[in-house]
Design an enzyme around this catalytic site. Structure first.
Site, PDB file in Angstrom:
ATOM      1  N   ASP A 147      -4.608   0.077   0.404  1.00  0.00           N
ATOM      2  CA  ASP A 147      -3.510   0.732  -0.304  1.00  0.00           C
ATOM      3  C   ASP A 147      -3.834   2.190  -0.596  1.00  0.00           C
ATOM      4  O   ASP A 147      -4.971   2.636  -0.470  1.00  0.00           O
ATOM      5  CB  ASP A 147      -3.226   0.011  -1.625  1.00  0.00           C
ATOM      6  CG  ASP A 147      -2.427  -1.263  -1.444  1.00  0.00           C
ATOM      7  OD1 ASP A 147      -1.880  -1.465  -0.352  1.00  0.00           O
ATOM      8  OD2 ASP A 147      -2.359  -2.057  -2.408  1.00  0.00           O
ATOM      9  N   LYS A 169       1.892   2.359  -0.325  1.00  0.00           N
ATOM     10  CA  LYS A 169       3.249   2.711  -0.739  1.00  0.00           C
ATOM     11  C   LYS A 169       3.161   3.808  -1.778  1.00  0.00           C
ATOM     12  O   LYS A 169       2.240   3.843  -2.594  1.00  0.00           O
ATOM     13  CB  LYS A 169       3.981   1.508  -1.350  1.00  0.00           C
ATOM     14  CG  LYS A 169       4.048   0.261  -0.479  1.00  0.00           C
ATOM     15  CD  LYS A 169       4.826  -0.833  -1.194  1.00  0.00           C
ATOM     16  CE  LYS A 169       4.848  -2.122  -0.392  1.00  0.00           C
ATOM     17  NZ  LYS A 169       3.566  -2.847  -0.503  1.00  0.00           N
ATOM     18  N   MET A 284       2.142   2.714 -13.963  1.00  0.00           N
ATOM     19  CA  MET A 284       3.248   3.260 -13.159  1.00  0.00           C
ATOM     20  C   MET A 284       4.399   3.705 -14.050  1.00  0.00           C
ATOM     21  O   MET A 284       5.570   3.459 -13.750  1.00  0.00           O
ATOM     22  CB  MET A 284       3.729   2.224 -12.132  1.00  0.00           C
ATOM     23  CG  MET A 284       2.642   1.739 -11.196  1.00  0.00           C
ATOM     24  SD  MET A 284       3.127   0.307 -10.178  1.00  0.00           S
ATOM     25  CE  MET A 284       3.112  -1.014 -11.423  1.00  0.00           C
TER      26      MET A 284
END
Length: 375
Positions: A147, A169, A284
């Protein structure tokens, strides 16, 4: 069970802007970084320790996946971002065929059994926070799917014979959908590969590791989960913040600032999270921070609650903003923090030796140097 590799891609754009840590409003006293008596910003290098789209290290690692097409050089890869999956597909199929042949030849009449998948947490960025079990799994891997928030220093531990494939991502660009990642894991495990899925932090804490584990187990693939130090633990320890503390915080709550498409607003929990005796950790949460802070204040969390936002925590590029809750959104905006940023809210934040309202008024740290604001 046979599987085939077929992926689709969509065009999207992404830009990265480096923050300017030396720009301060004229009305602020500045020692090194914008400072007020209520806030602290800690500045280090702005280069990223993680794998970004424009990272030269990433394209050097993944170059094998483009060789069939004669693609060479970083510039060509960046220009072909929209077609990345299509460009990689021939080499992925070639590797898959080689693994299947090795499996058929390796065990006499019956061949080798299927491979396995290890979901490995790499922690918040500092490679020294890896577990020994994680290091061993990384070193034994045939194929590593990694990732964006797996640091370059961690990827340096991958063995020279292993193949690395980026599946990260970020906002505005998903190199692969979650379903495509599932199929990659399944296809290579069925071919007999020792597959390692590297995830930042802990794979089962906001890492979608549970979805990958469930999918693979339903297909009969053995999955081994190797936990990592989640960002909340690693970063709070780095700053000297106890997530719980007798007489200060009797519980800790992890929140996500993102929800899946069409999902429940991630901020709906704010009413129950506005507890002055608890510690909140938001993953996040940069984009939804204004809404979350507003809701927490409206539901009664004291305006002076200590808080901190930490960009790229535990890495040499770590940047930190301390502030009381009522000032947090503005201070984070002024510091131009970028993802990944972790946010901690609660009275335990004031126990950090870096908290600016402590007796020493510590206001800055950069490359090991500590500066203090005079009273």
């Amino acid at each position: 069970m046979a599987s085939s590799l077929s992926f689709s891609s969509s065009s999207s754009s992404l830009s990265f802007n480096s923050p300017n840590p030396h720009t301060s409003p004229s009305h602020r006293k500045s020692l090194f970084y914008p400072i007020t008596p209520r806030s602290i910003a800690v500045c280090c290098s702005s280069s990223s320790p993680f794998t970004e789209w424009n990272s030269l290290e990433r394209h050097q690692r993944d170059l094998w996946a483009y060789l069939e097409n004669g693609i060479g050089g970083r510039a060509s890869l960046v220009c072909d971002k929209a077609n990345e999956i299509a460009l990689q597909l021939p080499e992925l199929k070639k590797l898959l065929e080689a693994l299947r042949s090795r499996r058929e030849e390796g065990g006499g009449g019956g061949g080798r059994g299927p491979g396995s998948v290890a979901l490995v947490g790499t922690g918040p960025g500092d490679p020294e926070l890896l577990t020994l079990k994680a290091v061993r799994a990384i070193e034994r891997a045939d194929l590593v799917l990694y990732d964006r928030l797996v640091s370059n220093a961690v990827l340096d531990l991958v063995g020279p014979a292993a193949r690395l494939l980026y599946v990260g991502k970020t906002a505005g660009y998903h190199s692969r959908t979650q379903e495509e990642i599932h199929e990659l894991l399944l296809s290579f495990a069925e071919a007999g590969a020792n597959v390692v899925r590297l995830k930042g932090g802990d794979p089962l804490v906001f890492g979608r590791g549970g979805e990958e584990m469930d999918f693979l187990q339903q297909q009969g693939i053995h999955v081994n989960v190797i936990p990592g130090i989640t960002a909340a633990s690693g970063i709070s320890a780095e700053l000297g913040i106890p997530l719980t503390h007798r007489g200060v915080a009797n519980s800790v709550r992890f929140l996500t600032g993102h929800s899946r498409n069409g999902g429940t607003d991630p901020l709906y929990v704010a009413e129950h999270a506005a507890d002055p005796d608890s510690t909140l950790v938001i993953y996040m949460g940069l984009s939804t921070l204004p809404g979350l802070v507003s809701k927490l204040l409206n539901f009664g969390l004291p305006h002076g609650t200590p808080a901190v936002a930490v960009e790229r925590g535990t890495t040499p590029q770590q940047r930190i903003v301390f502030a009381e809750l009522k000032y947090l959104v503005n201070e984070v905006k002024l510091a131009q923090l970028l993802s990944p940023t972790l946010i901690i809210i609660g009275q335990v934040v004031a126990l950090s030796p870096l908290w600016p309202l402590s007796s020493e008024k510590s206001v800055g740290v950069c490359n090991g140097a500590v500066m203090h604001q005079s009273n």
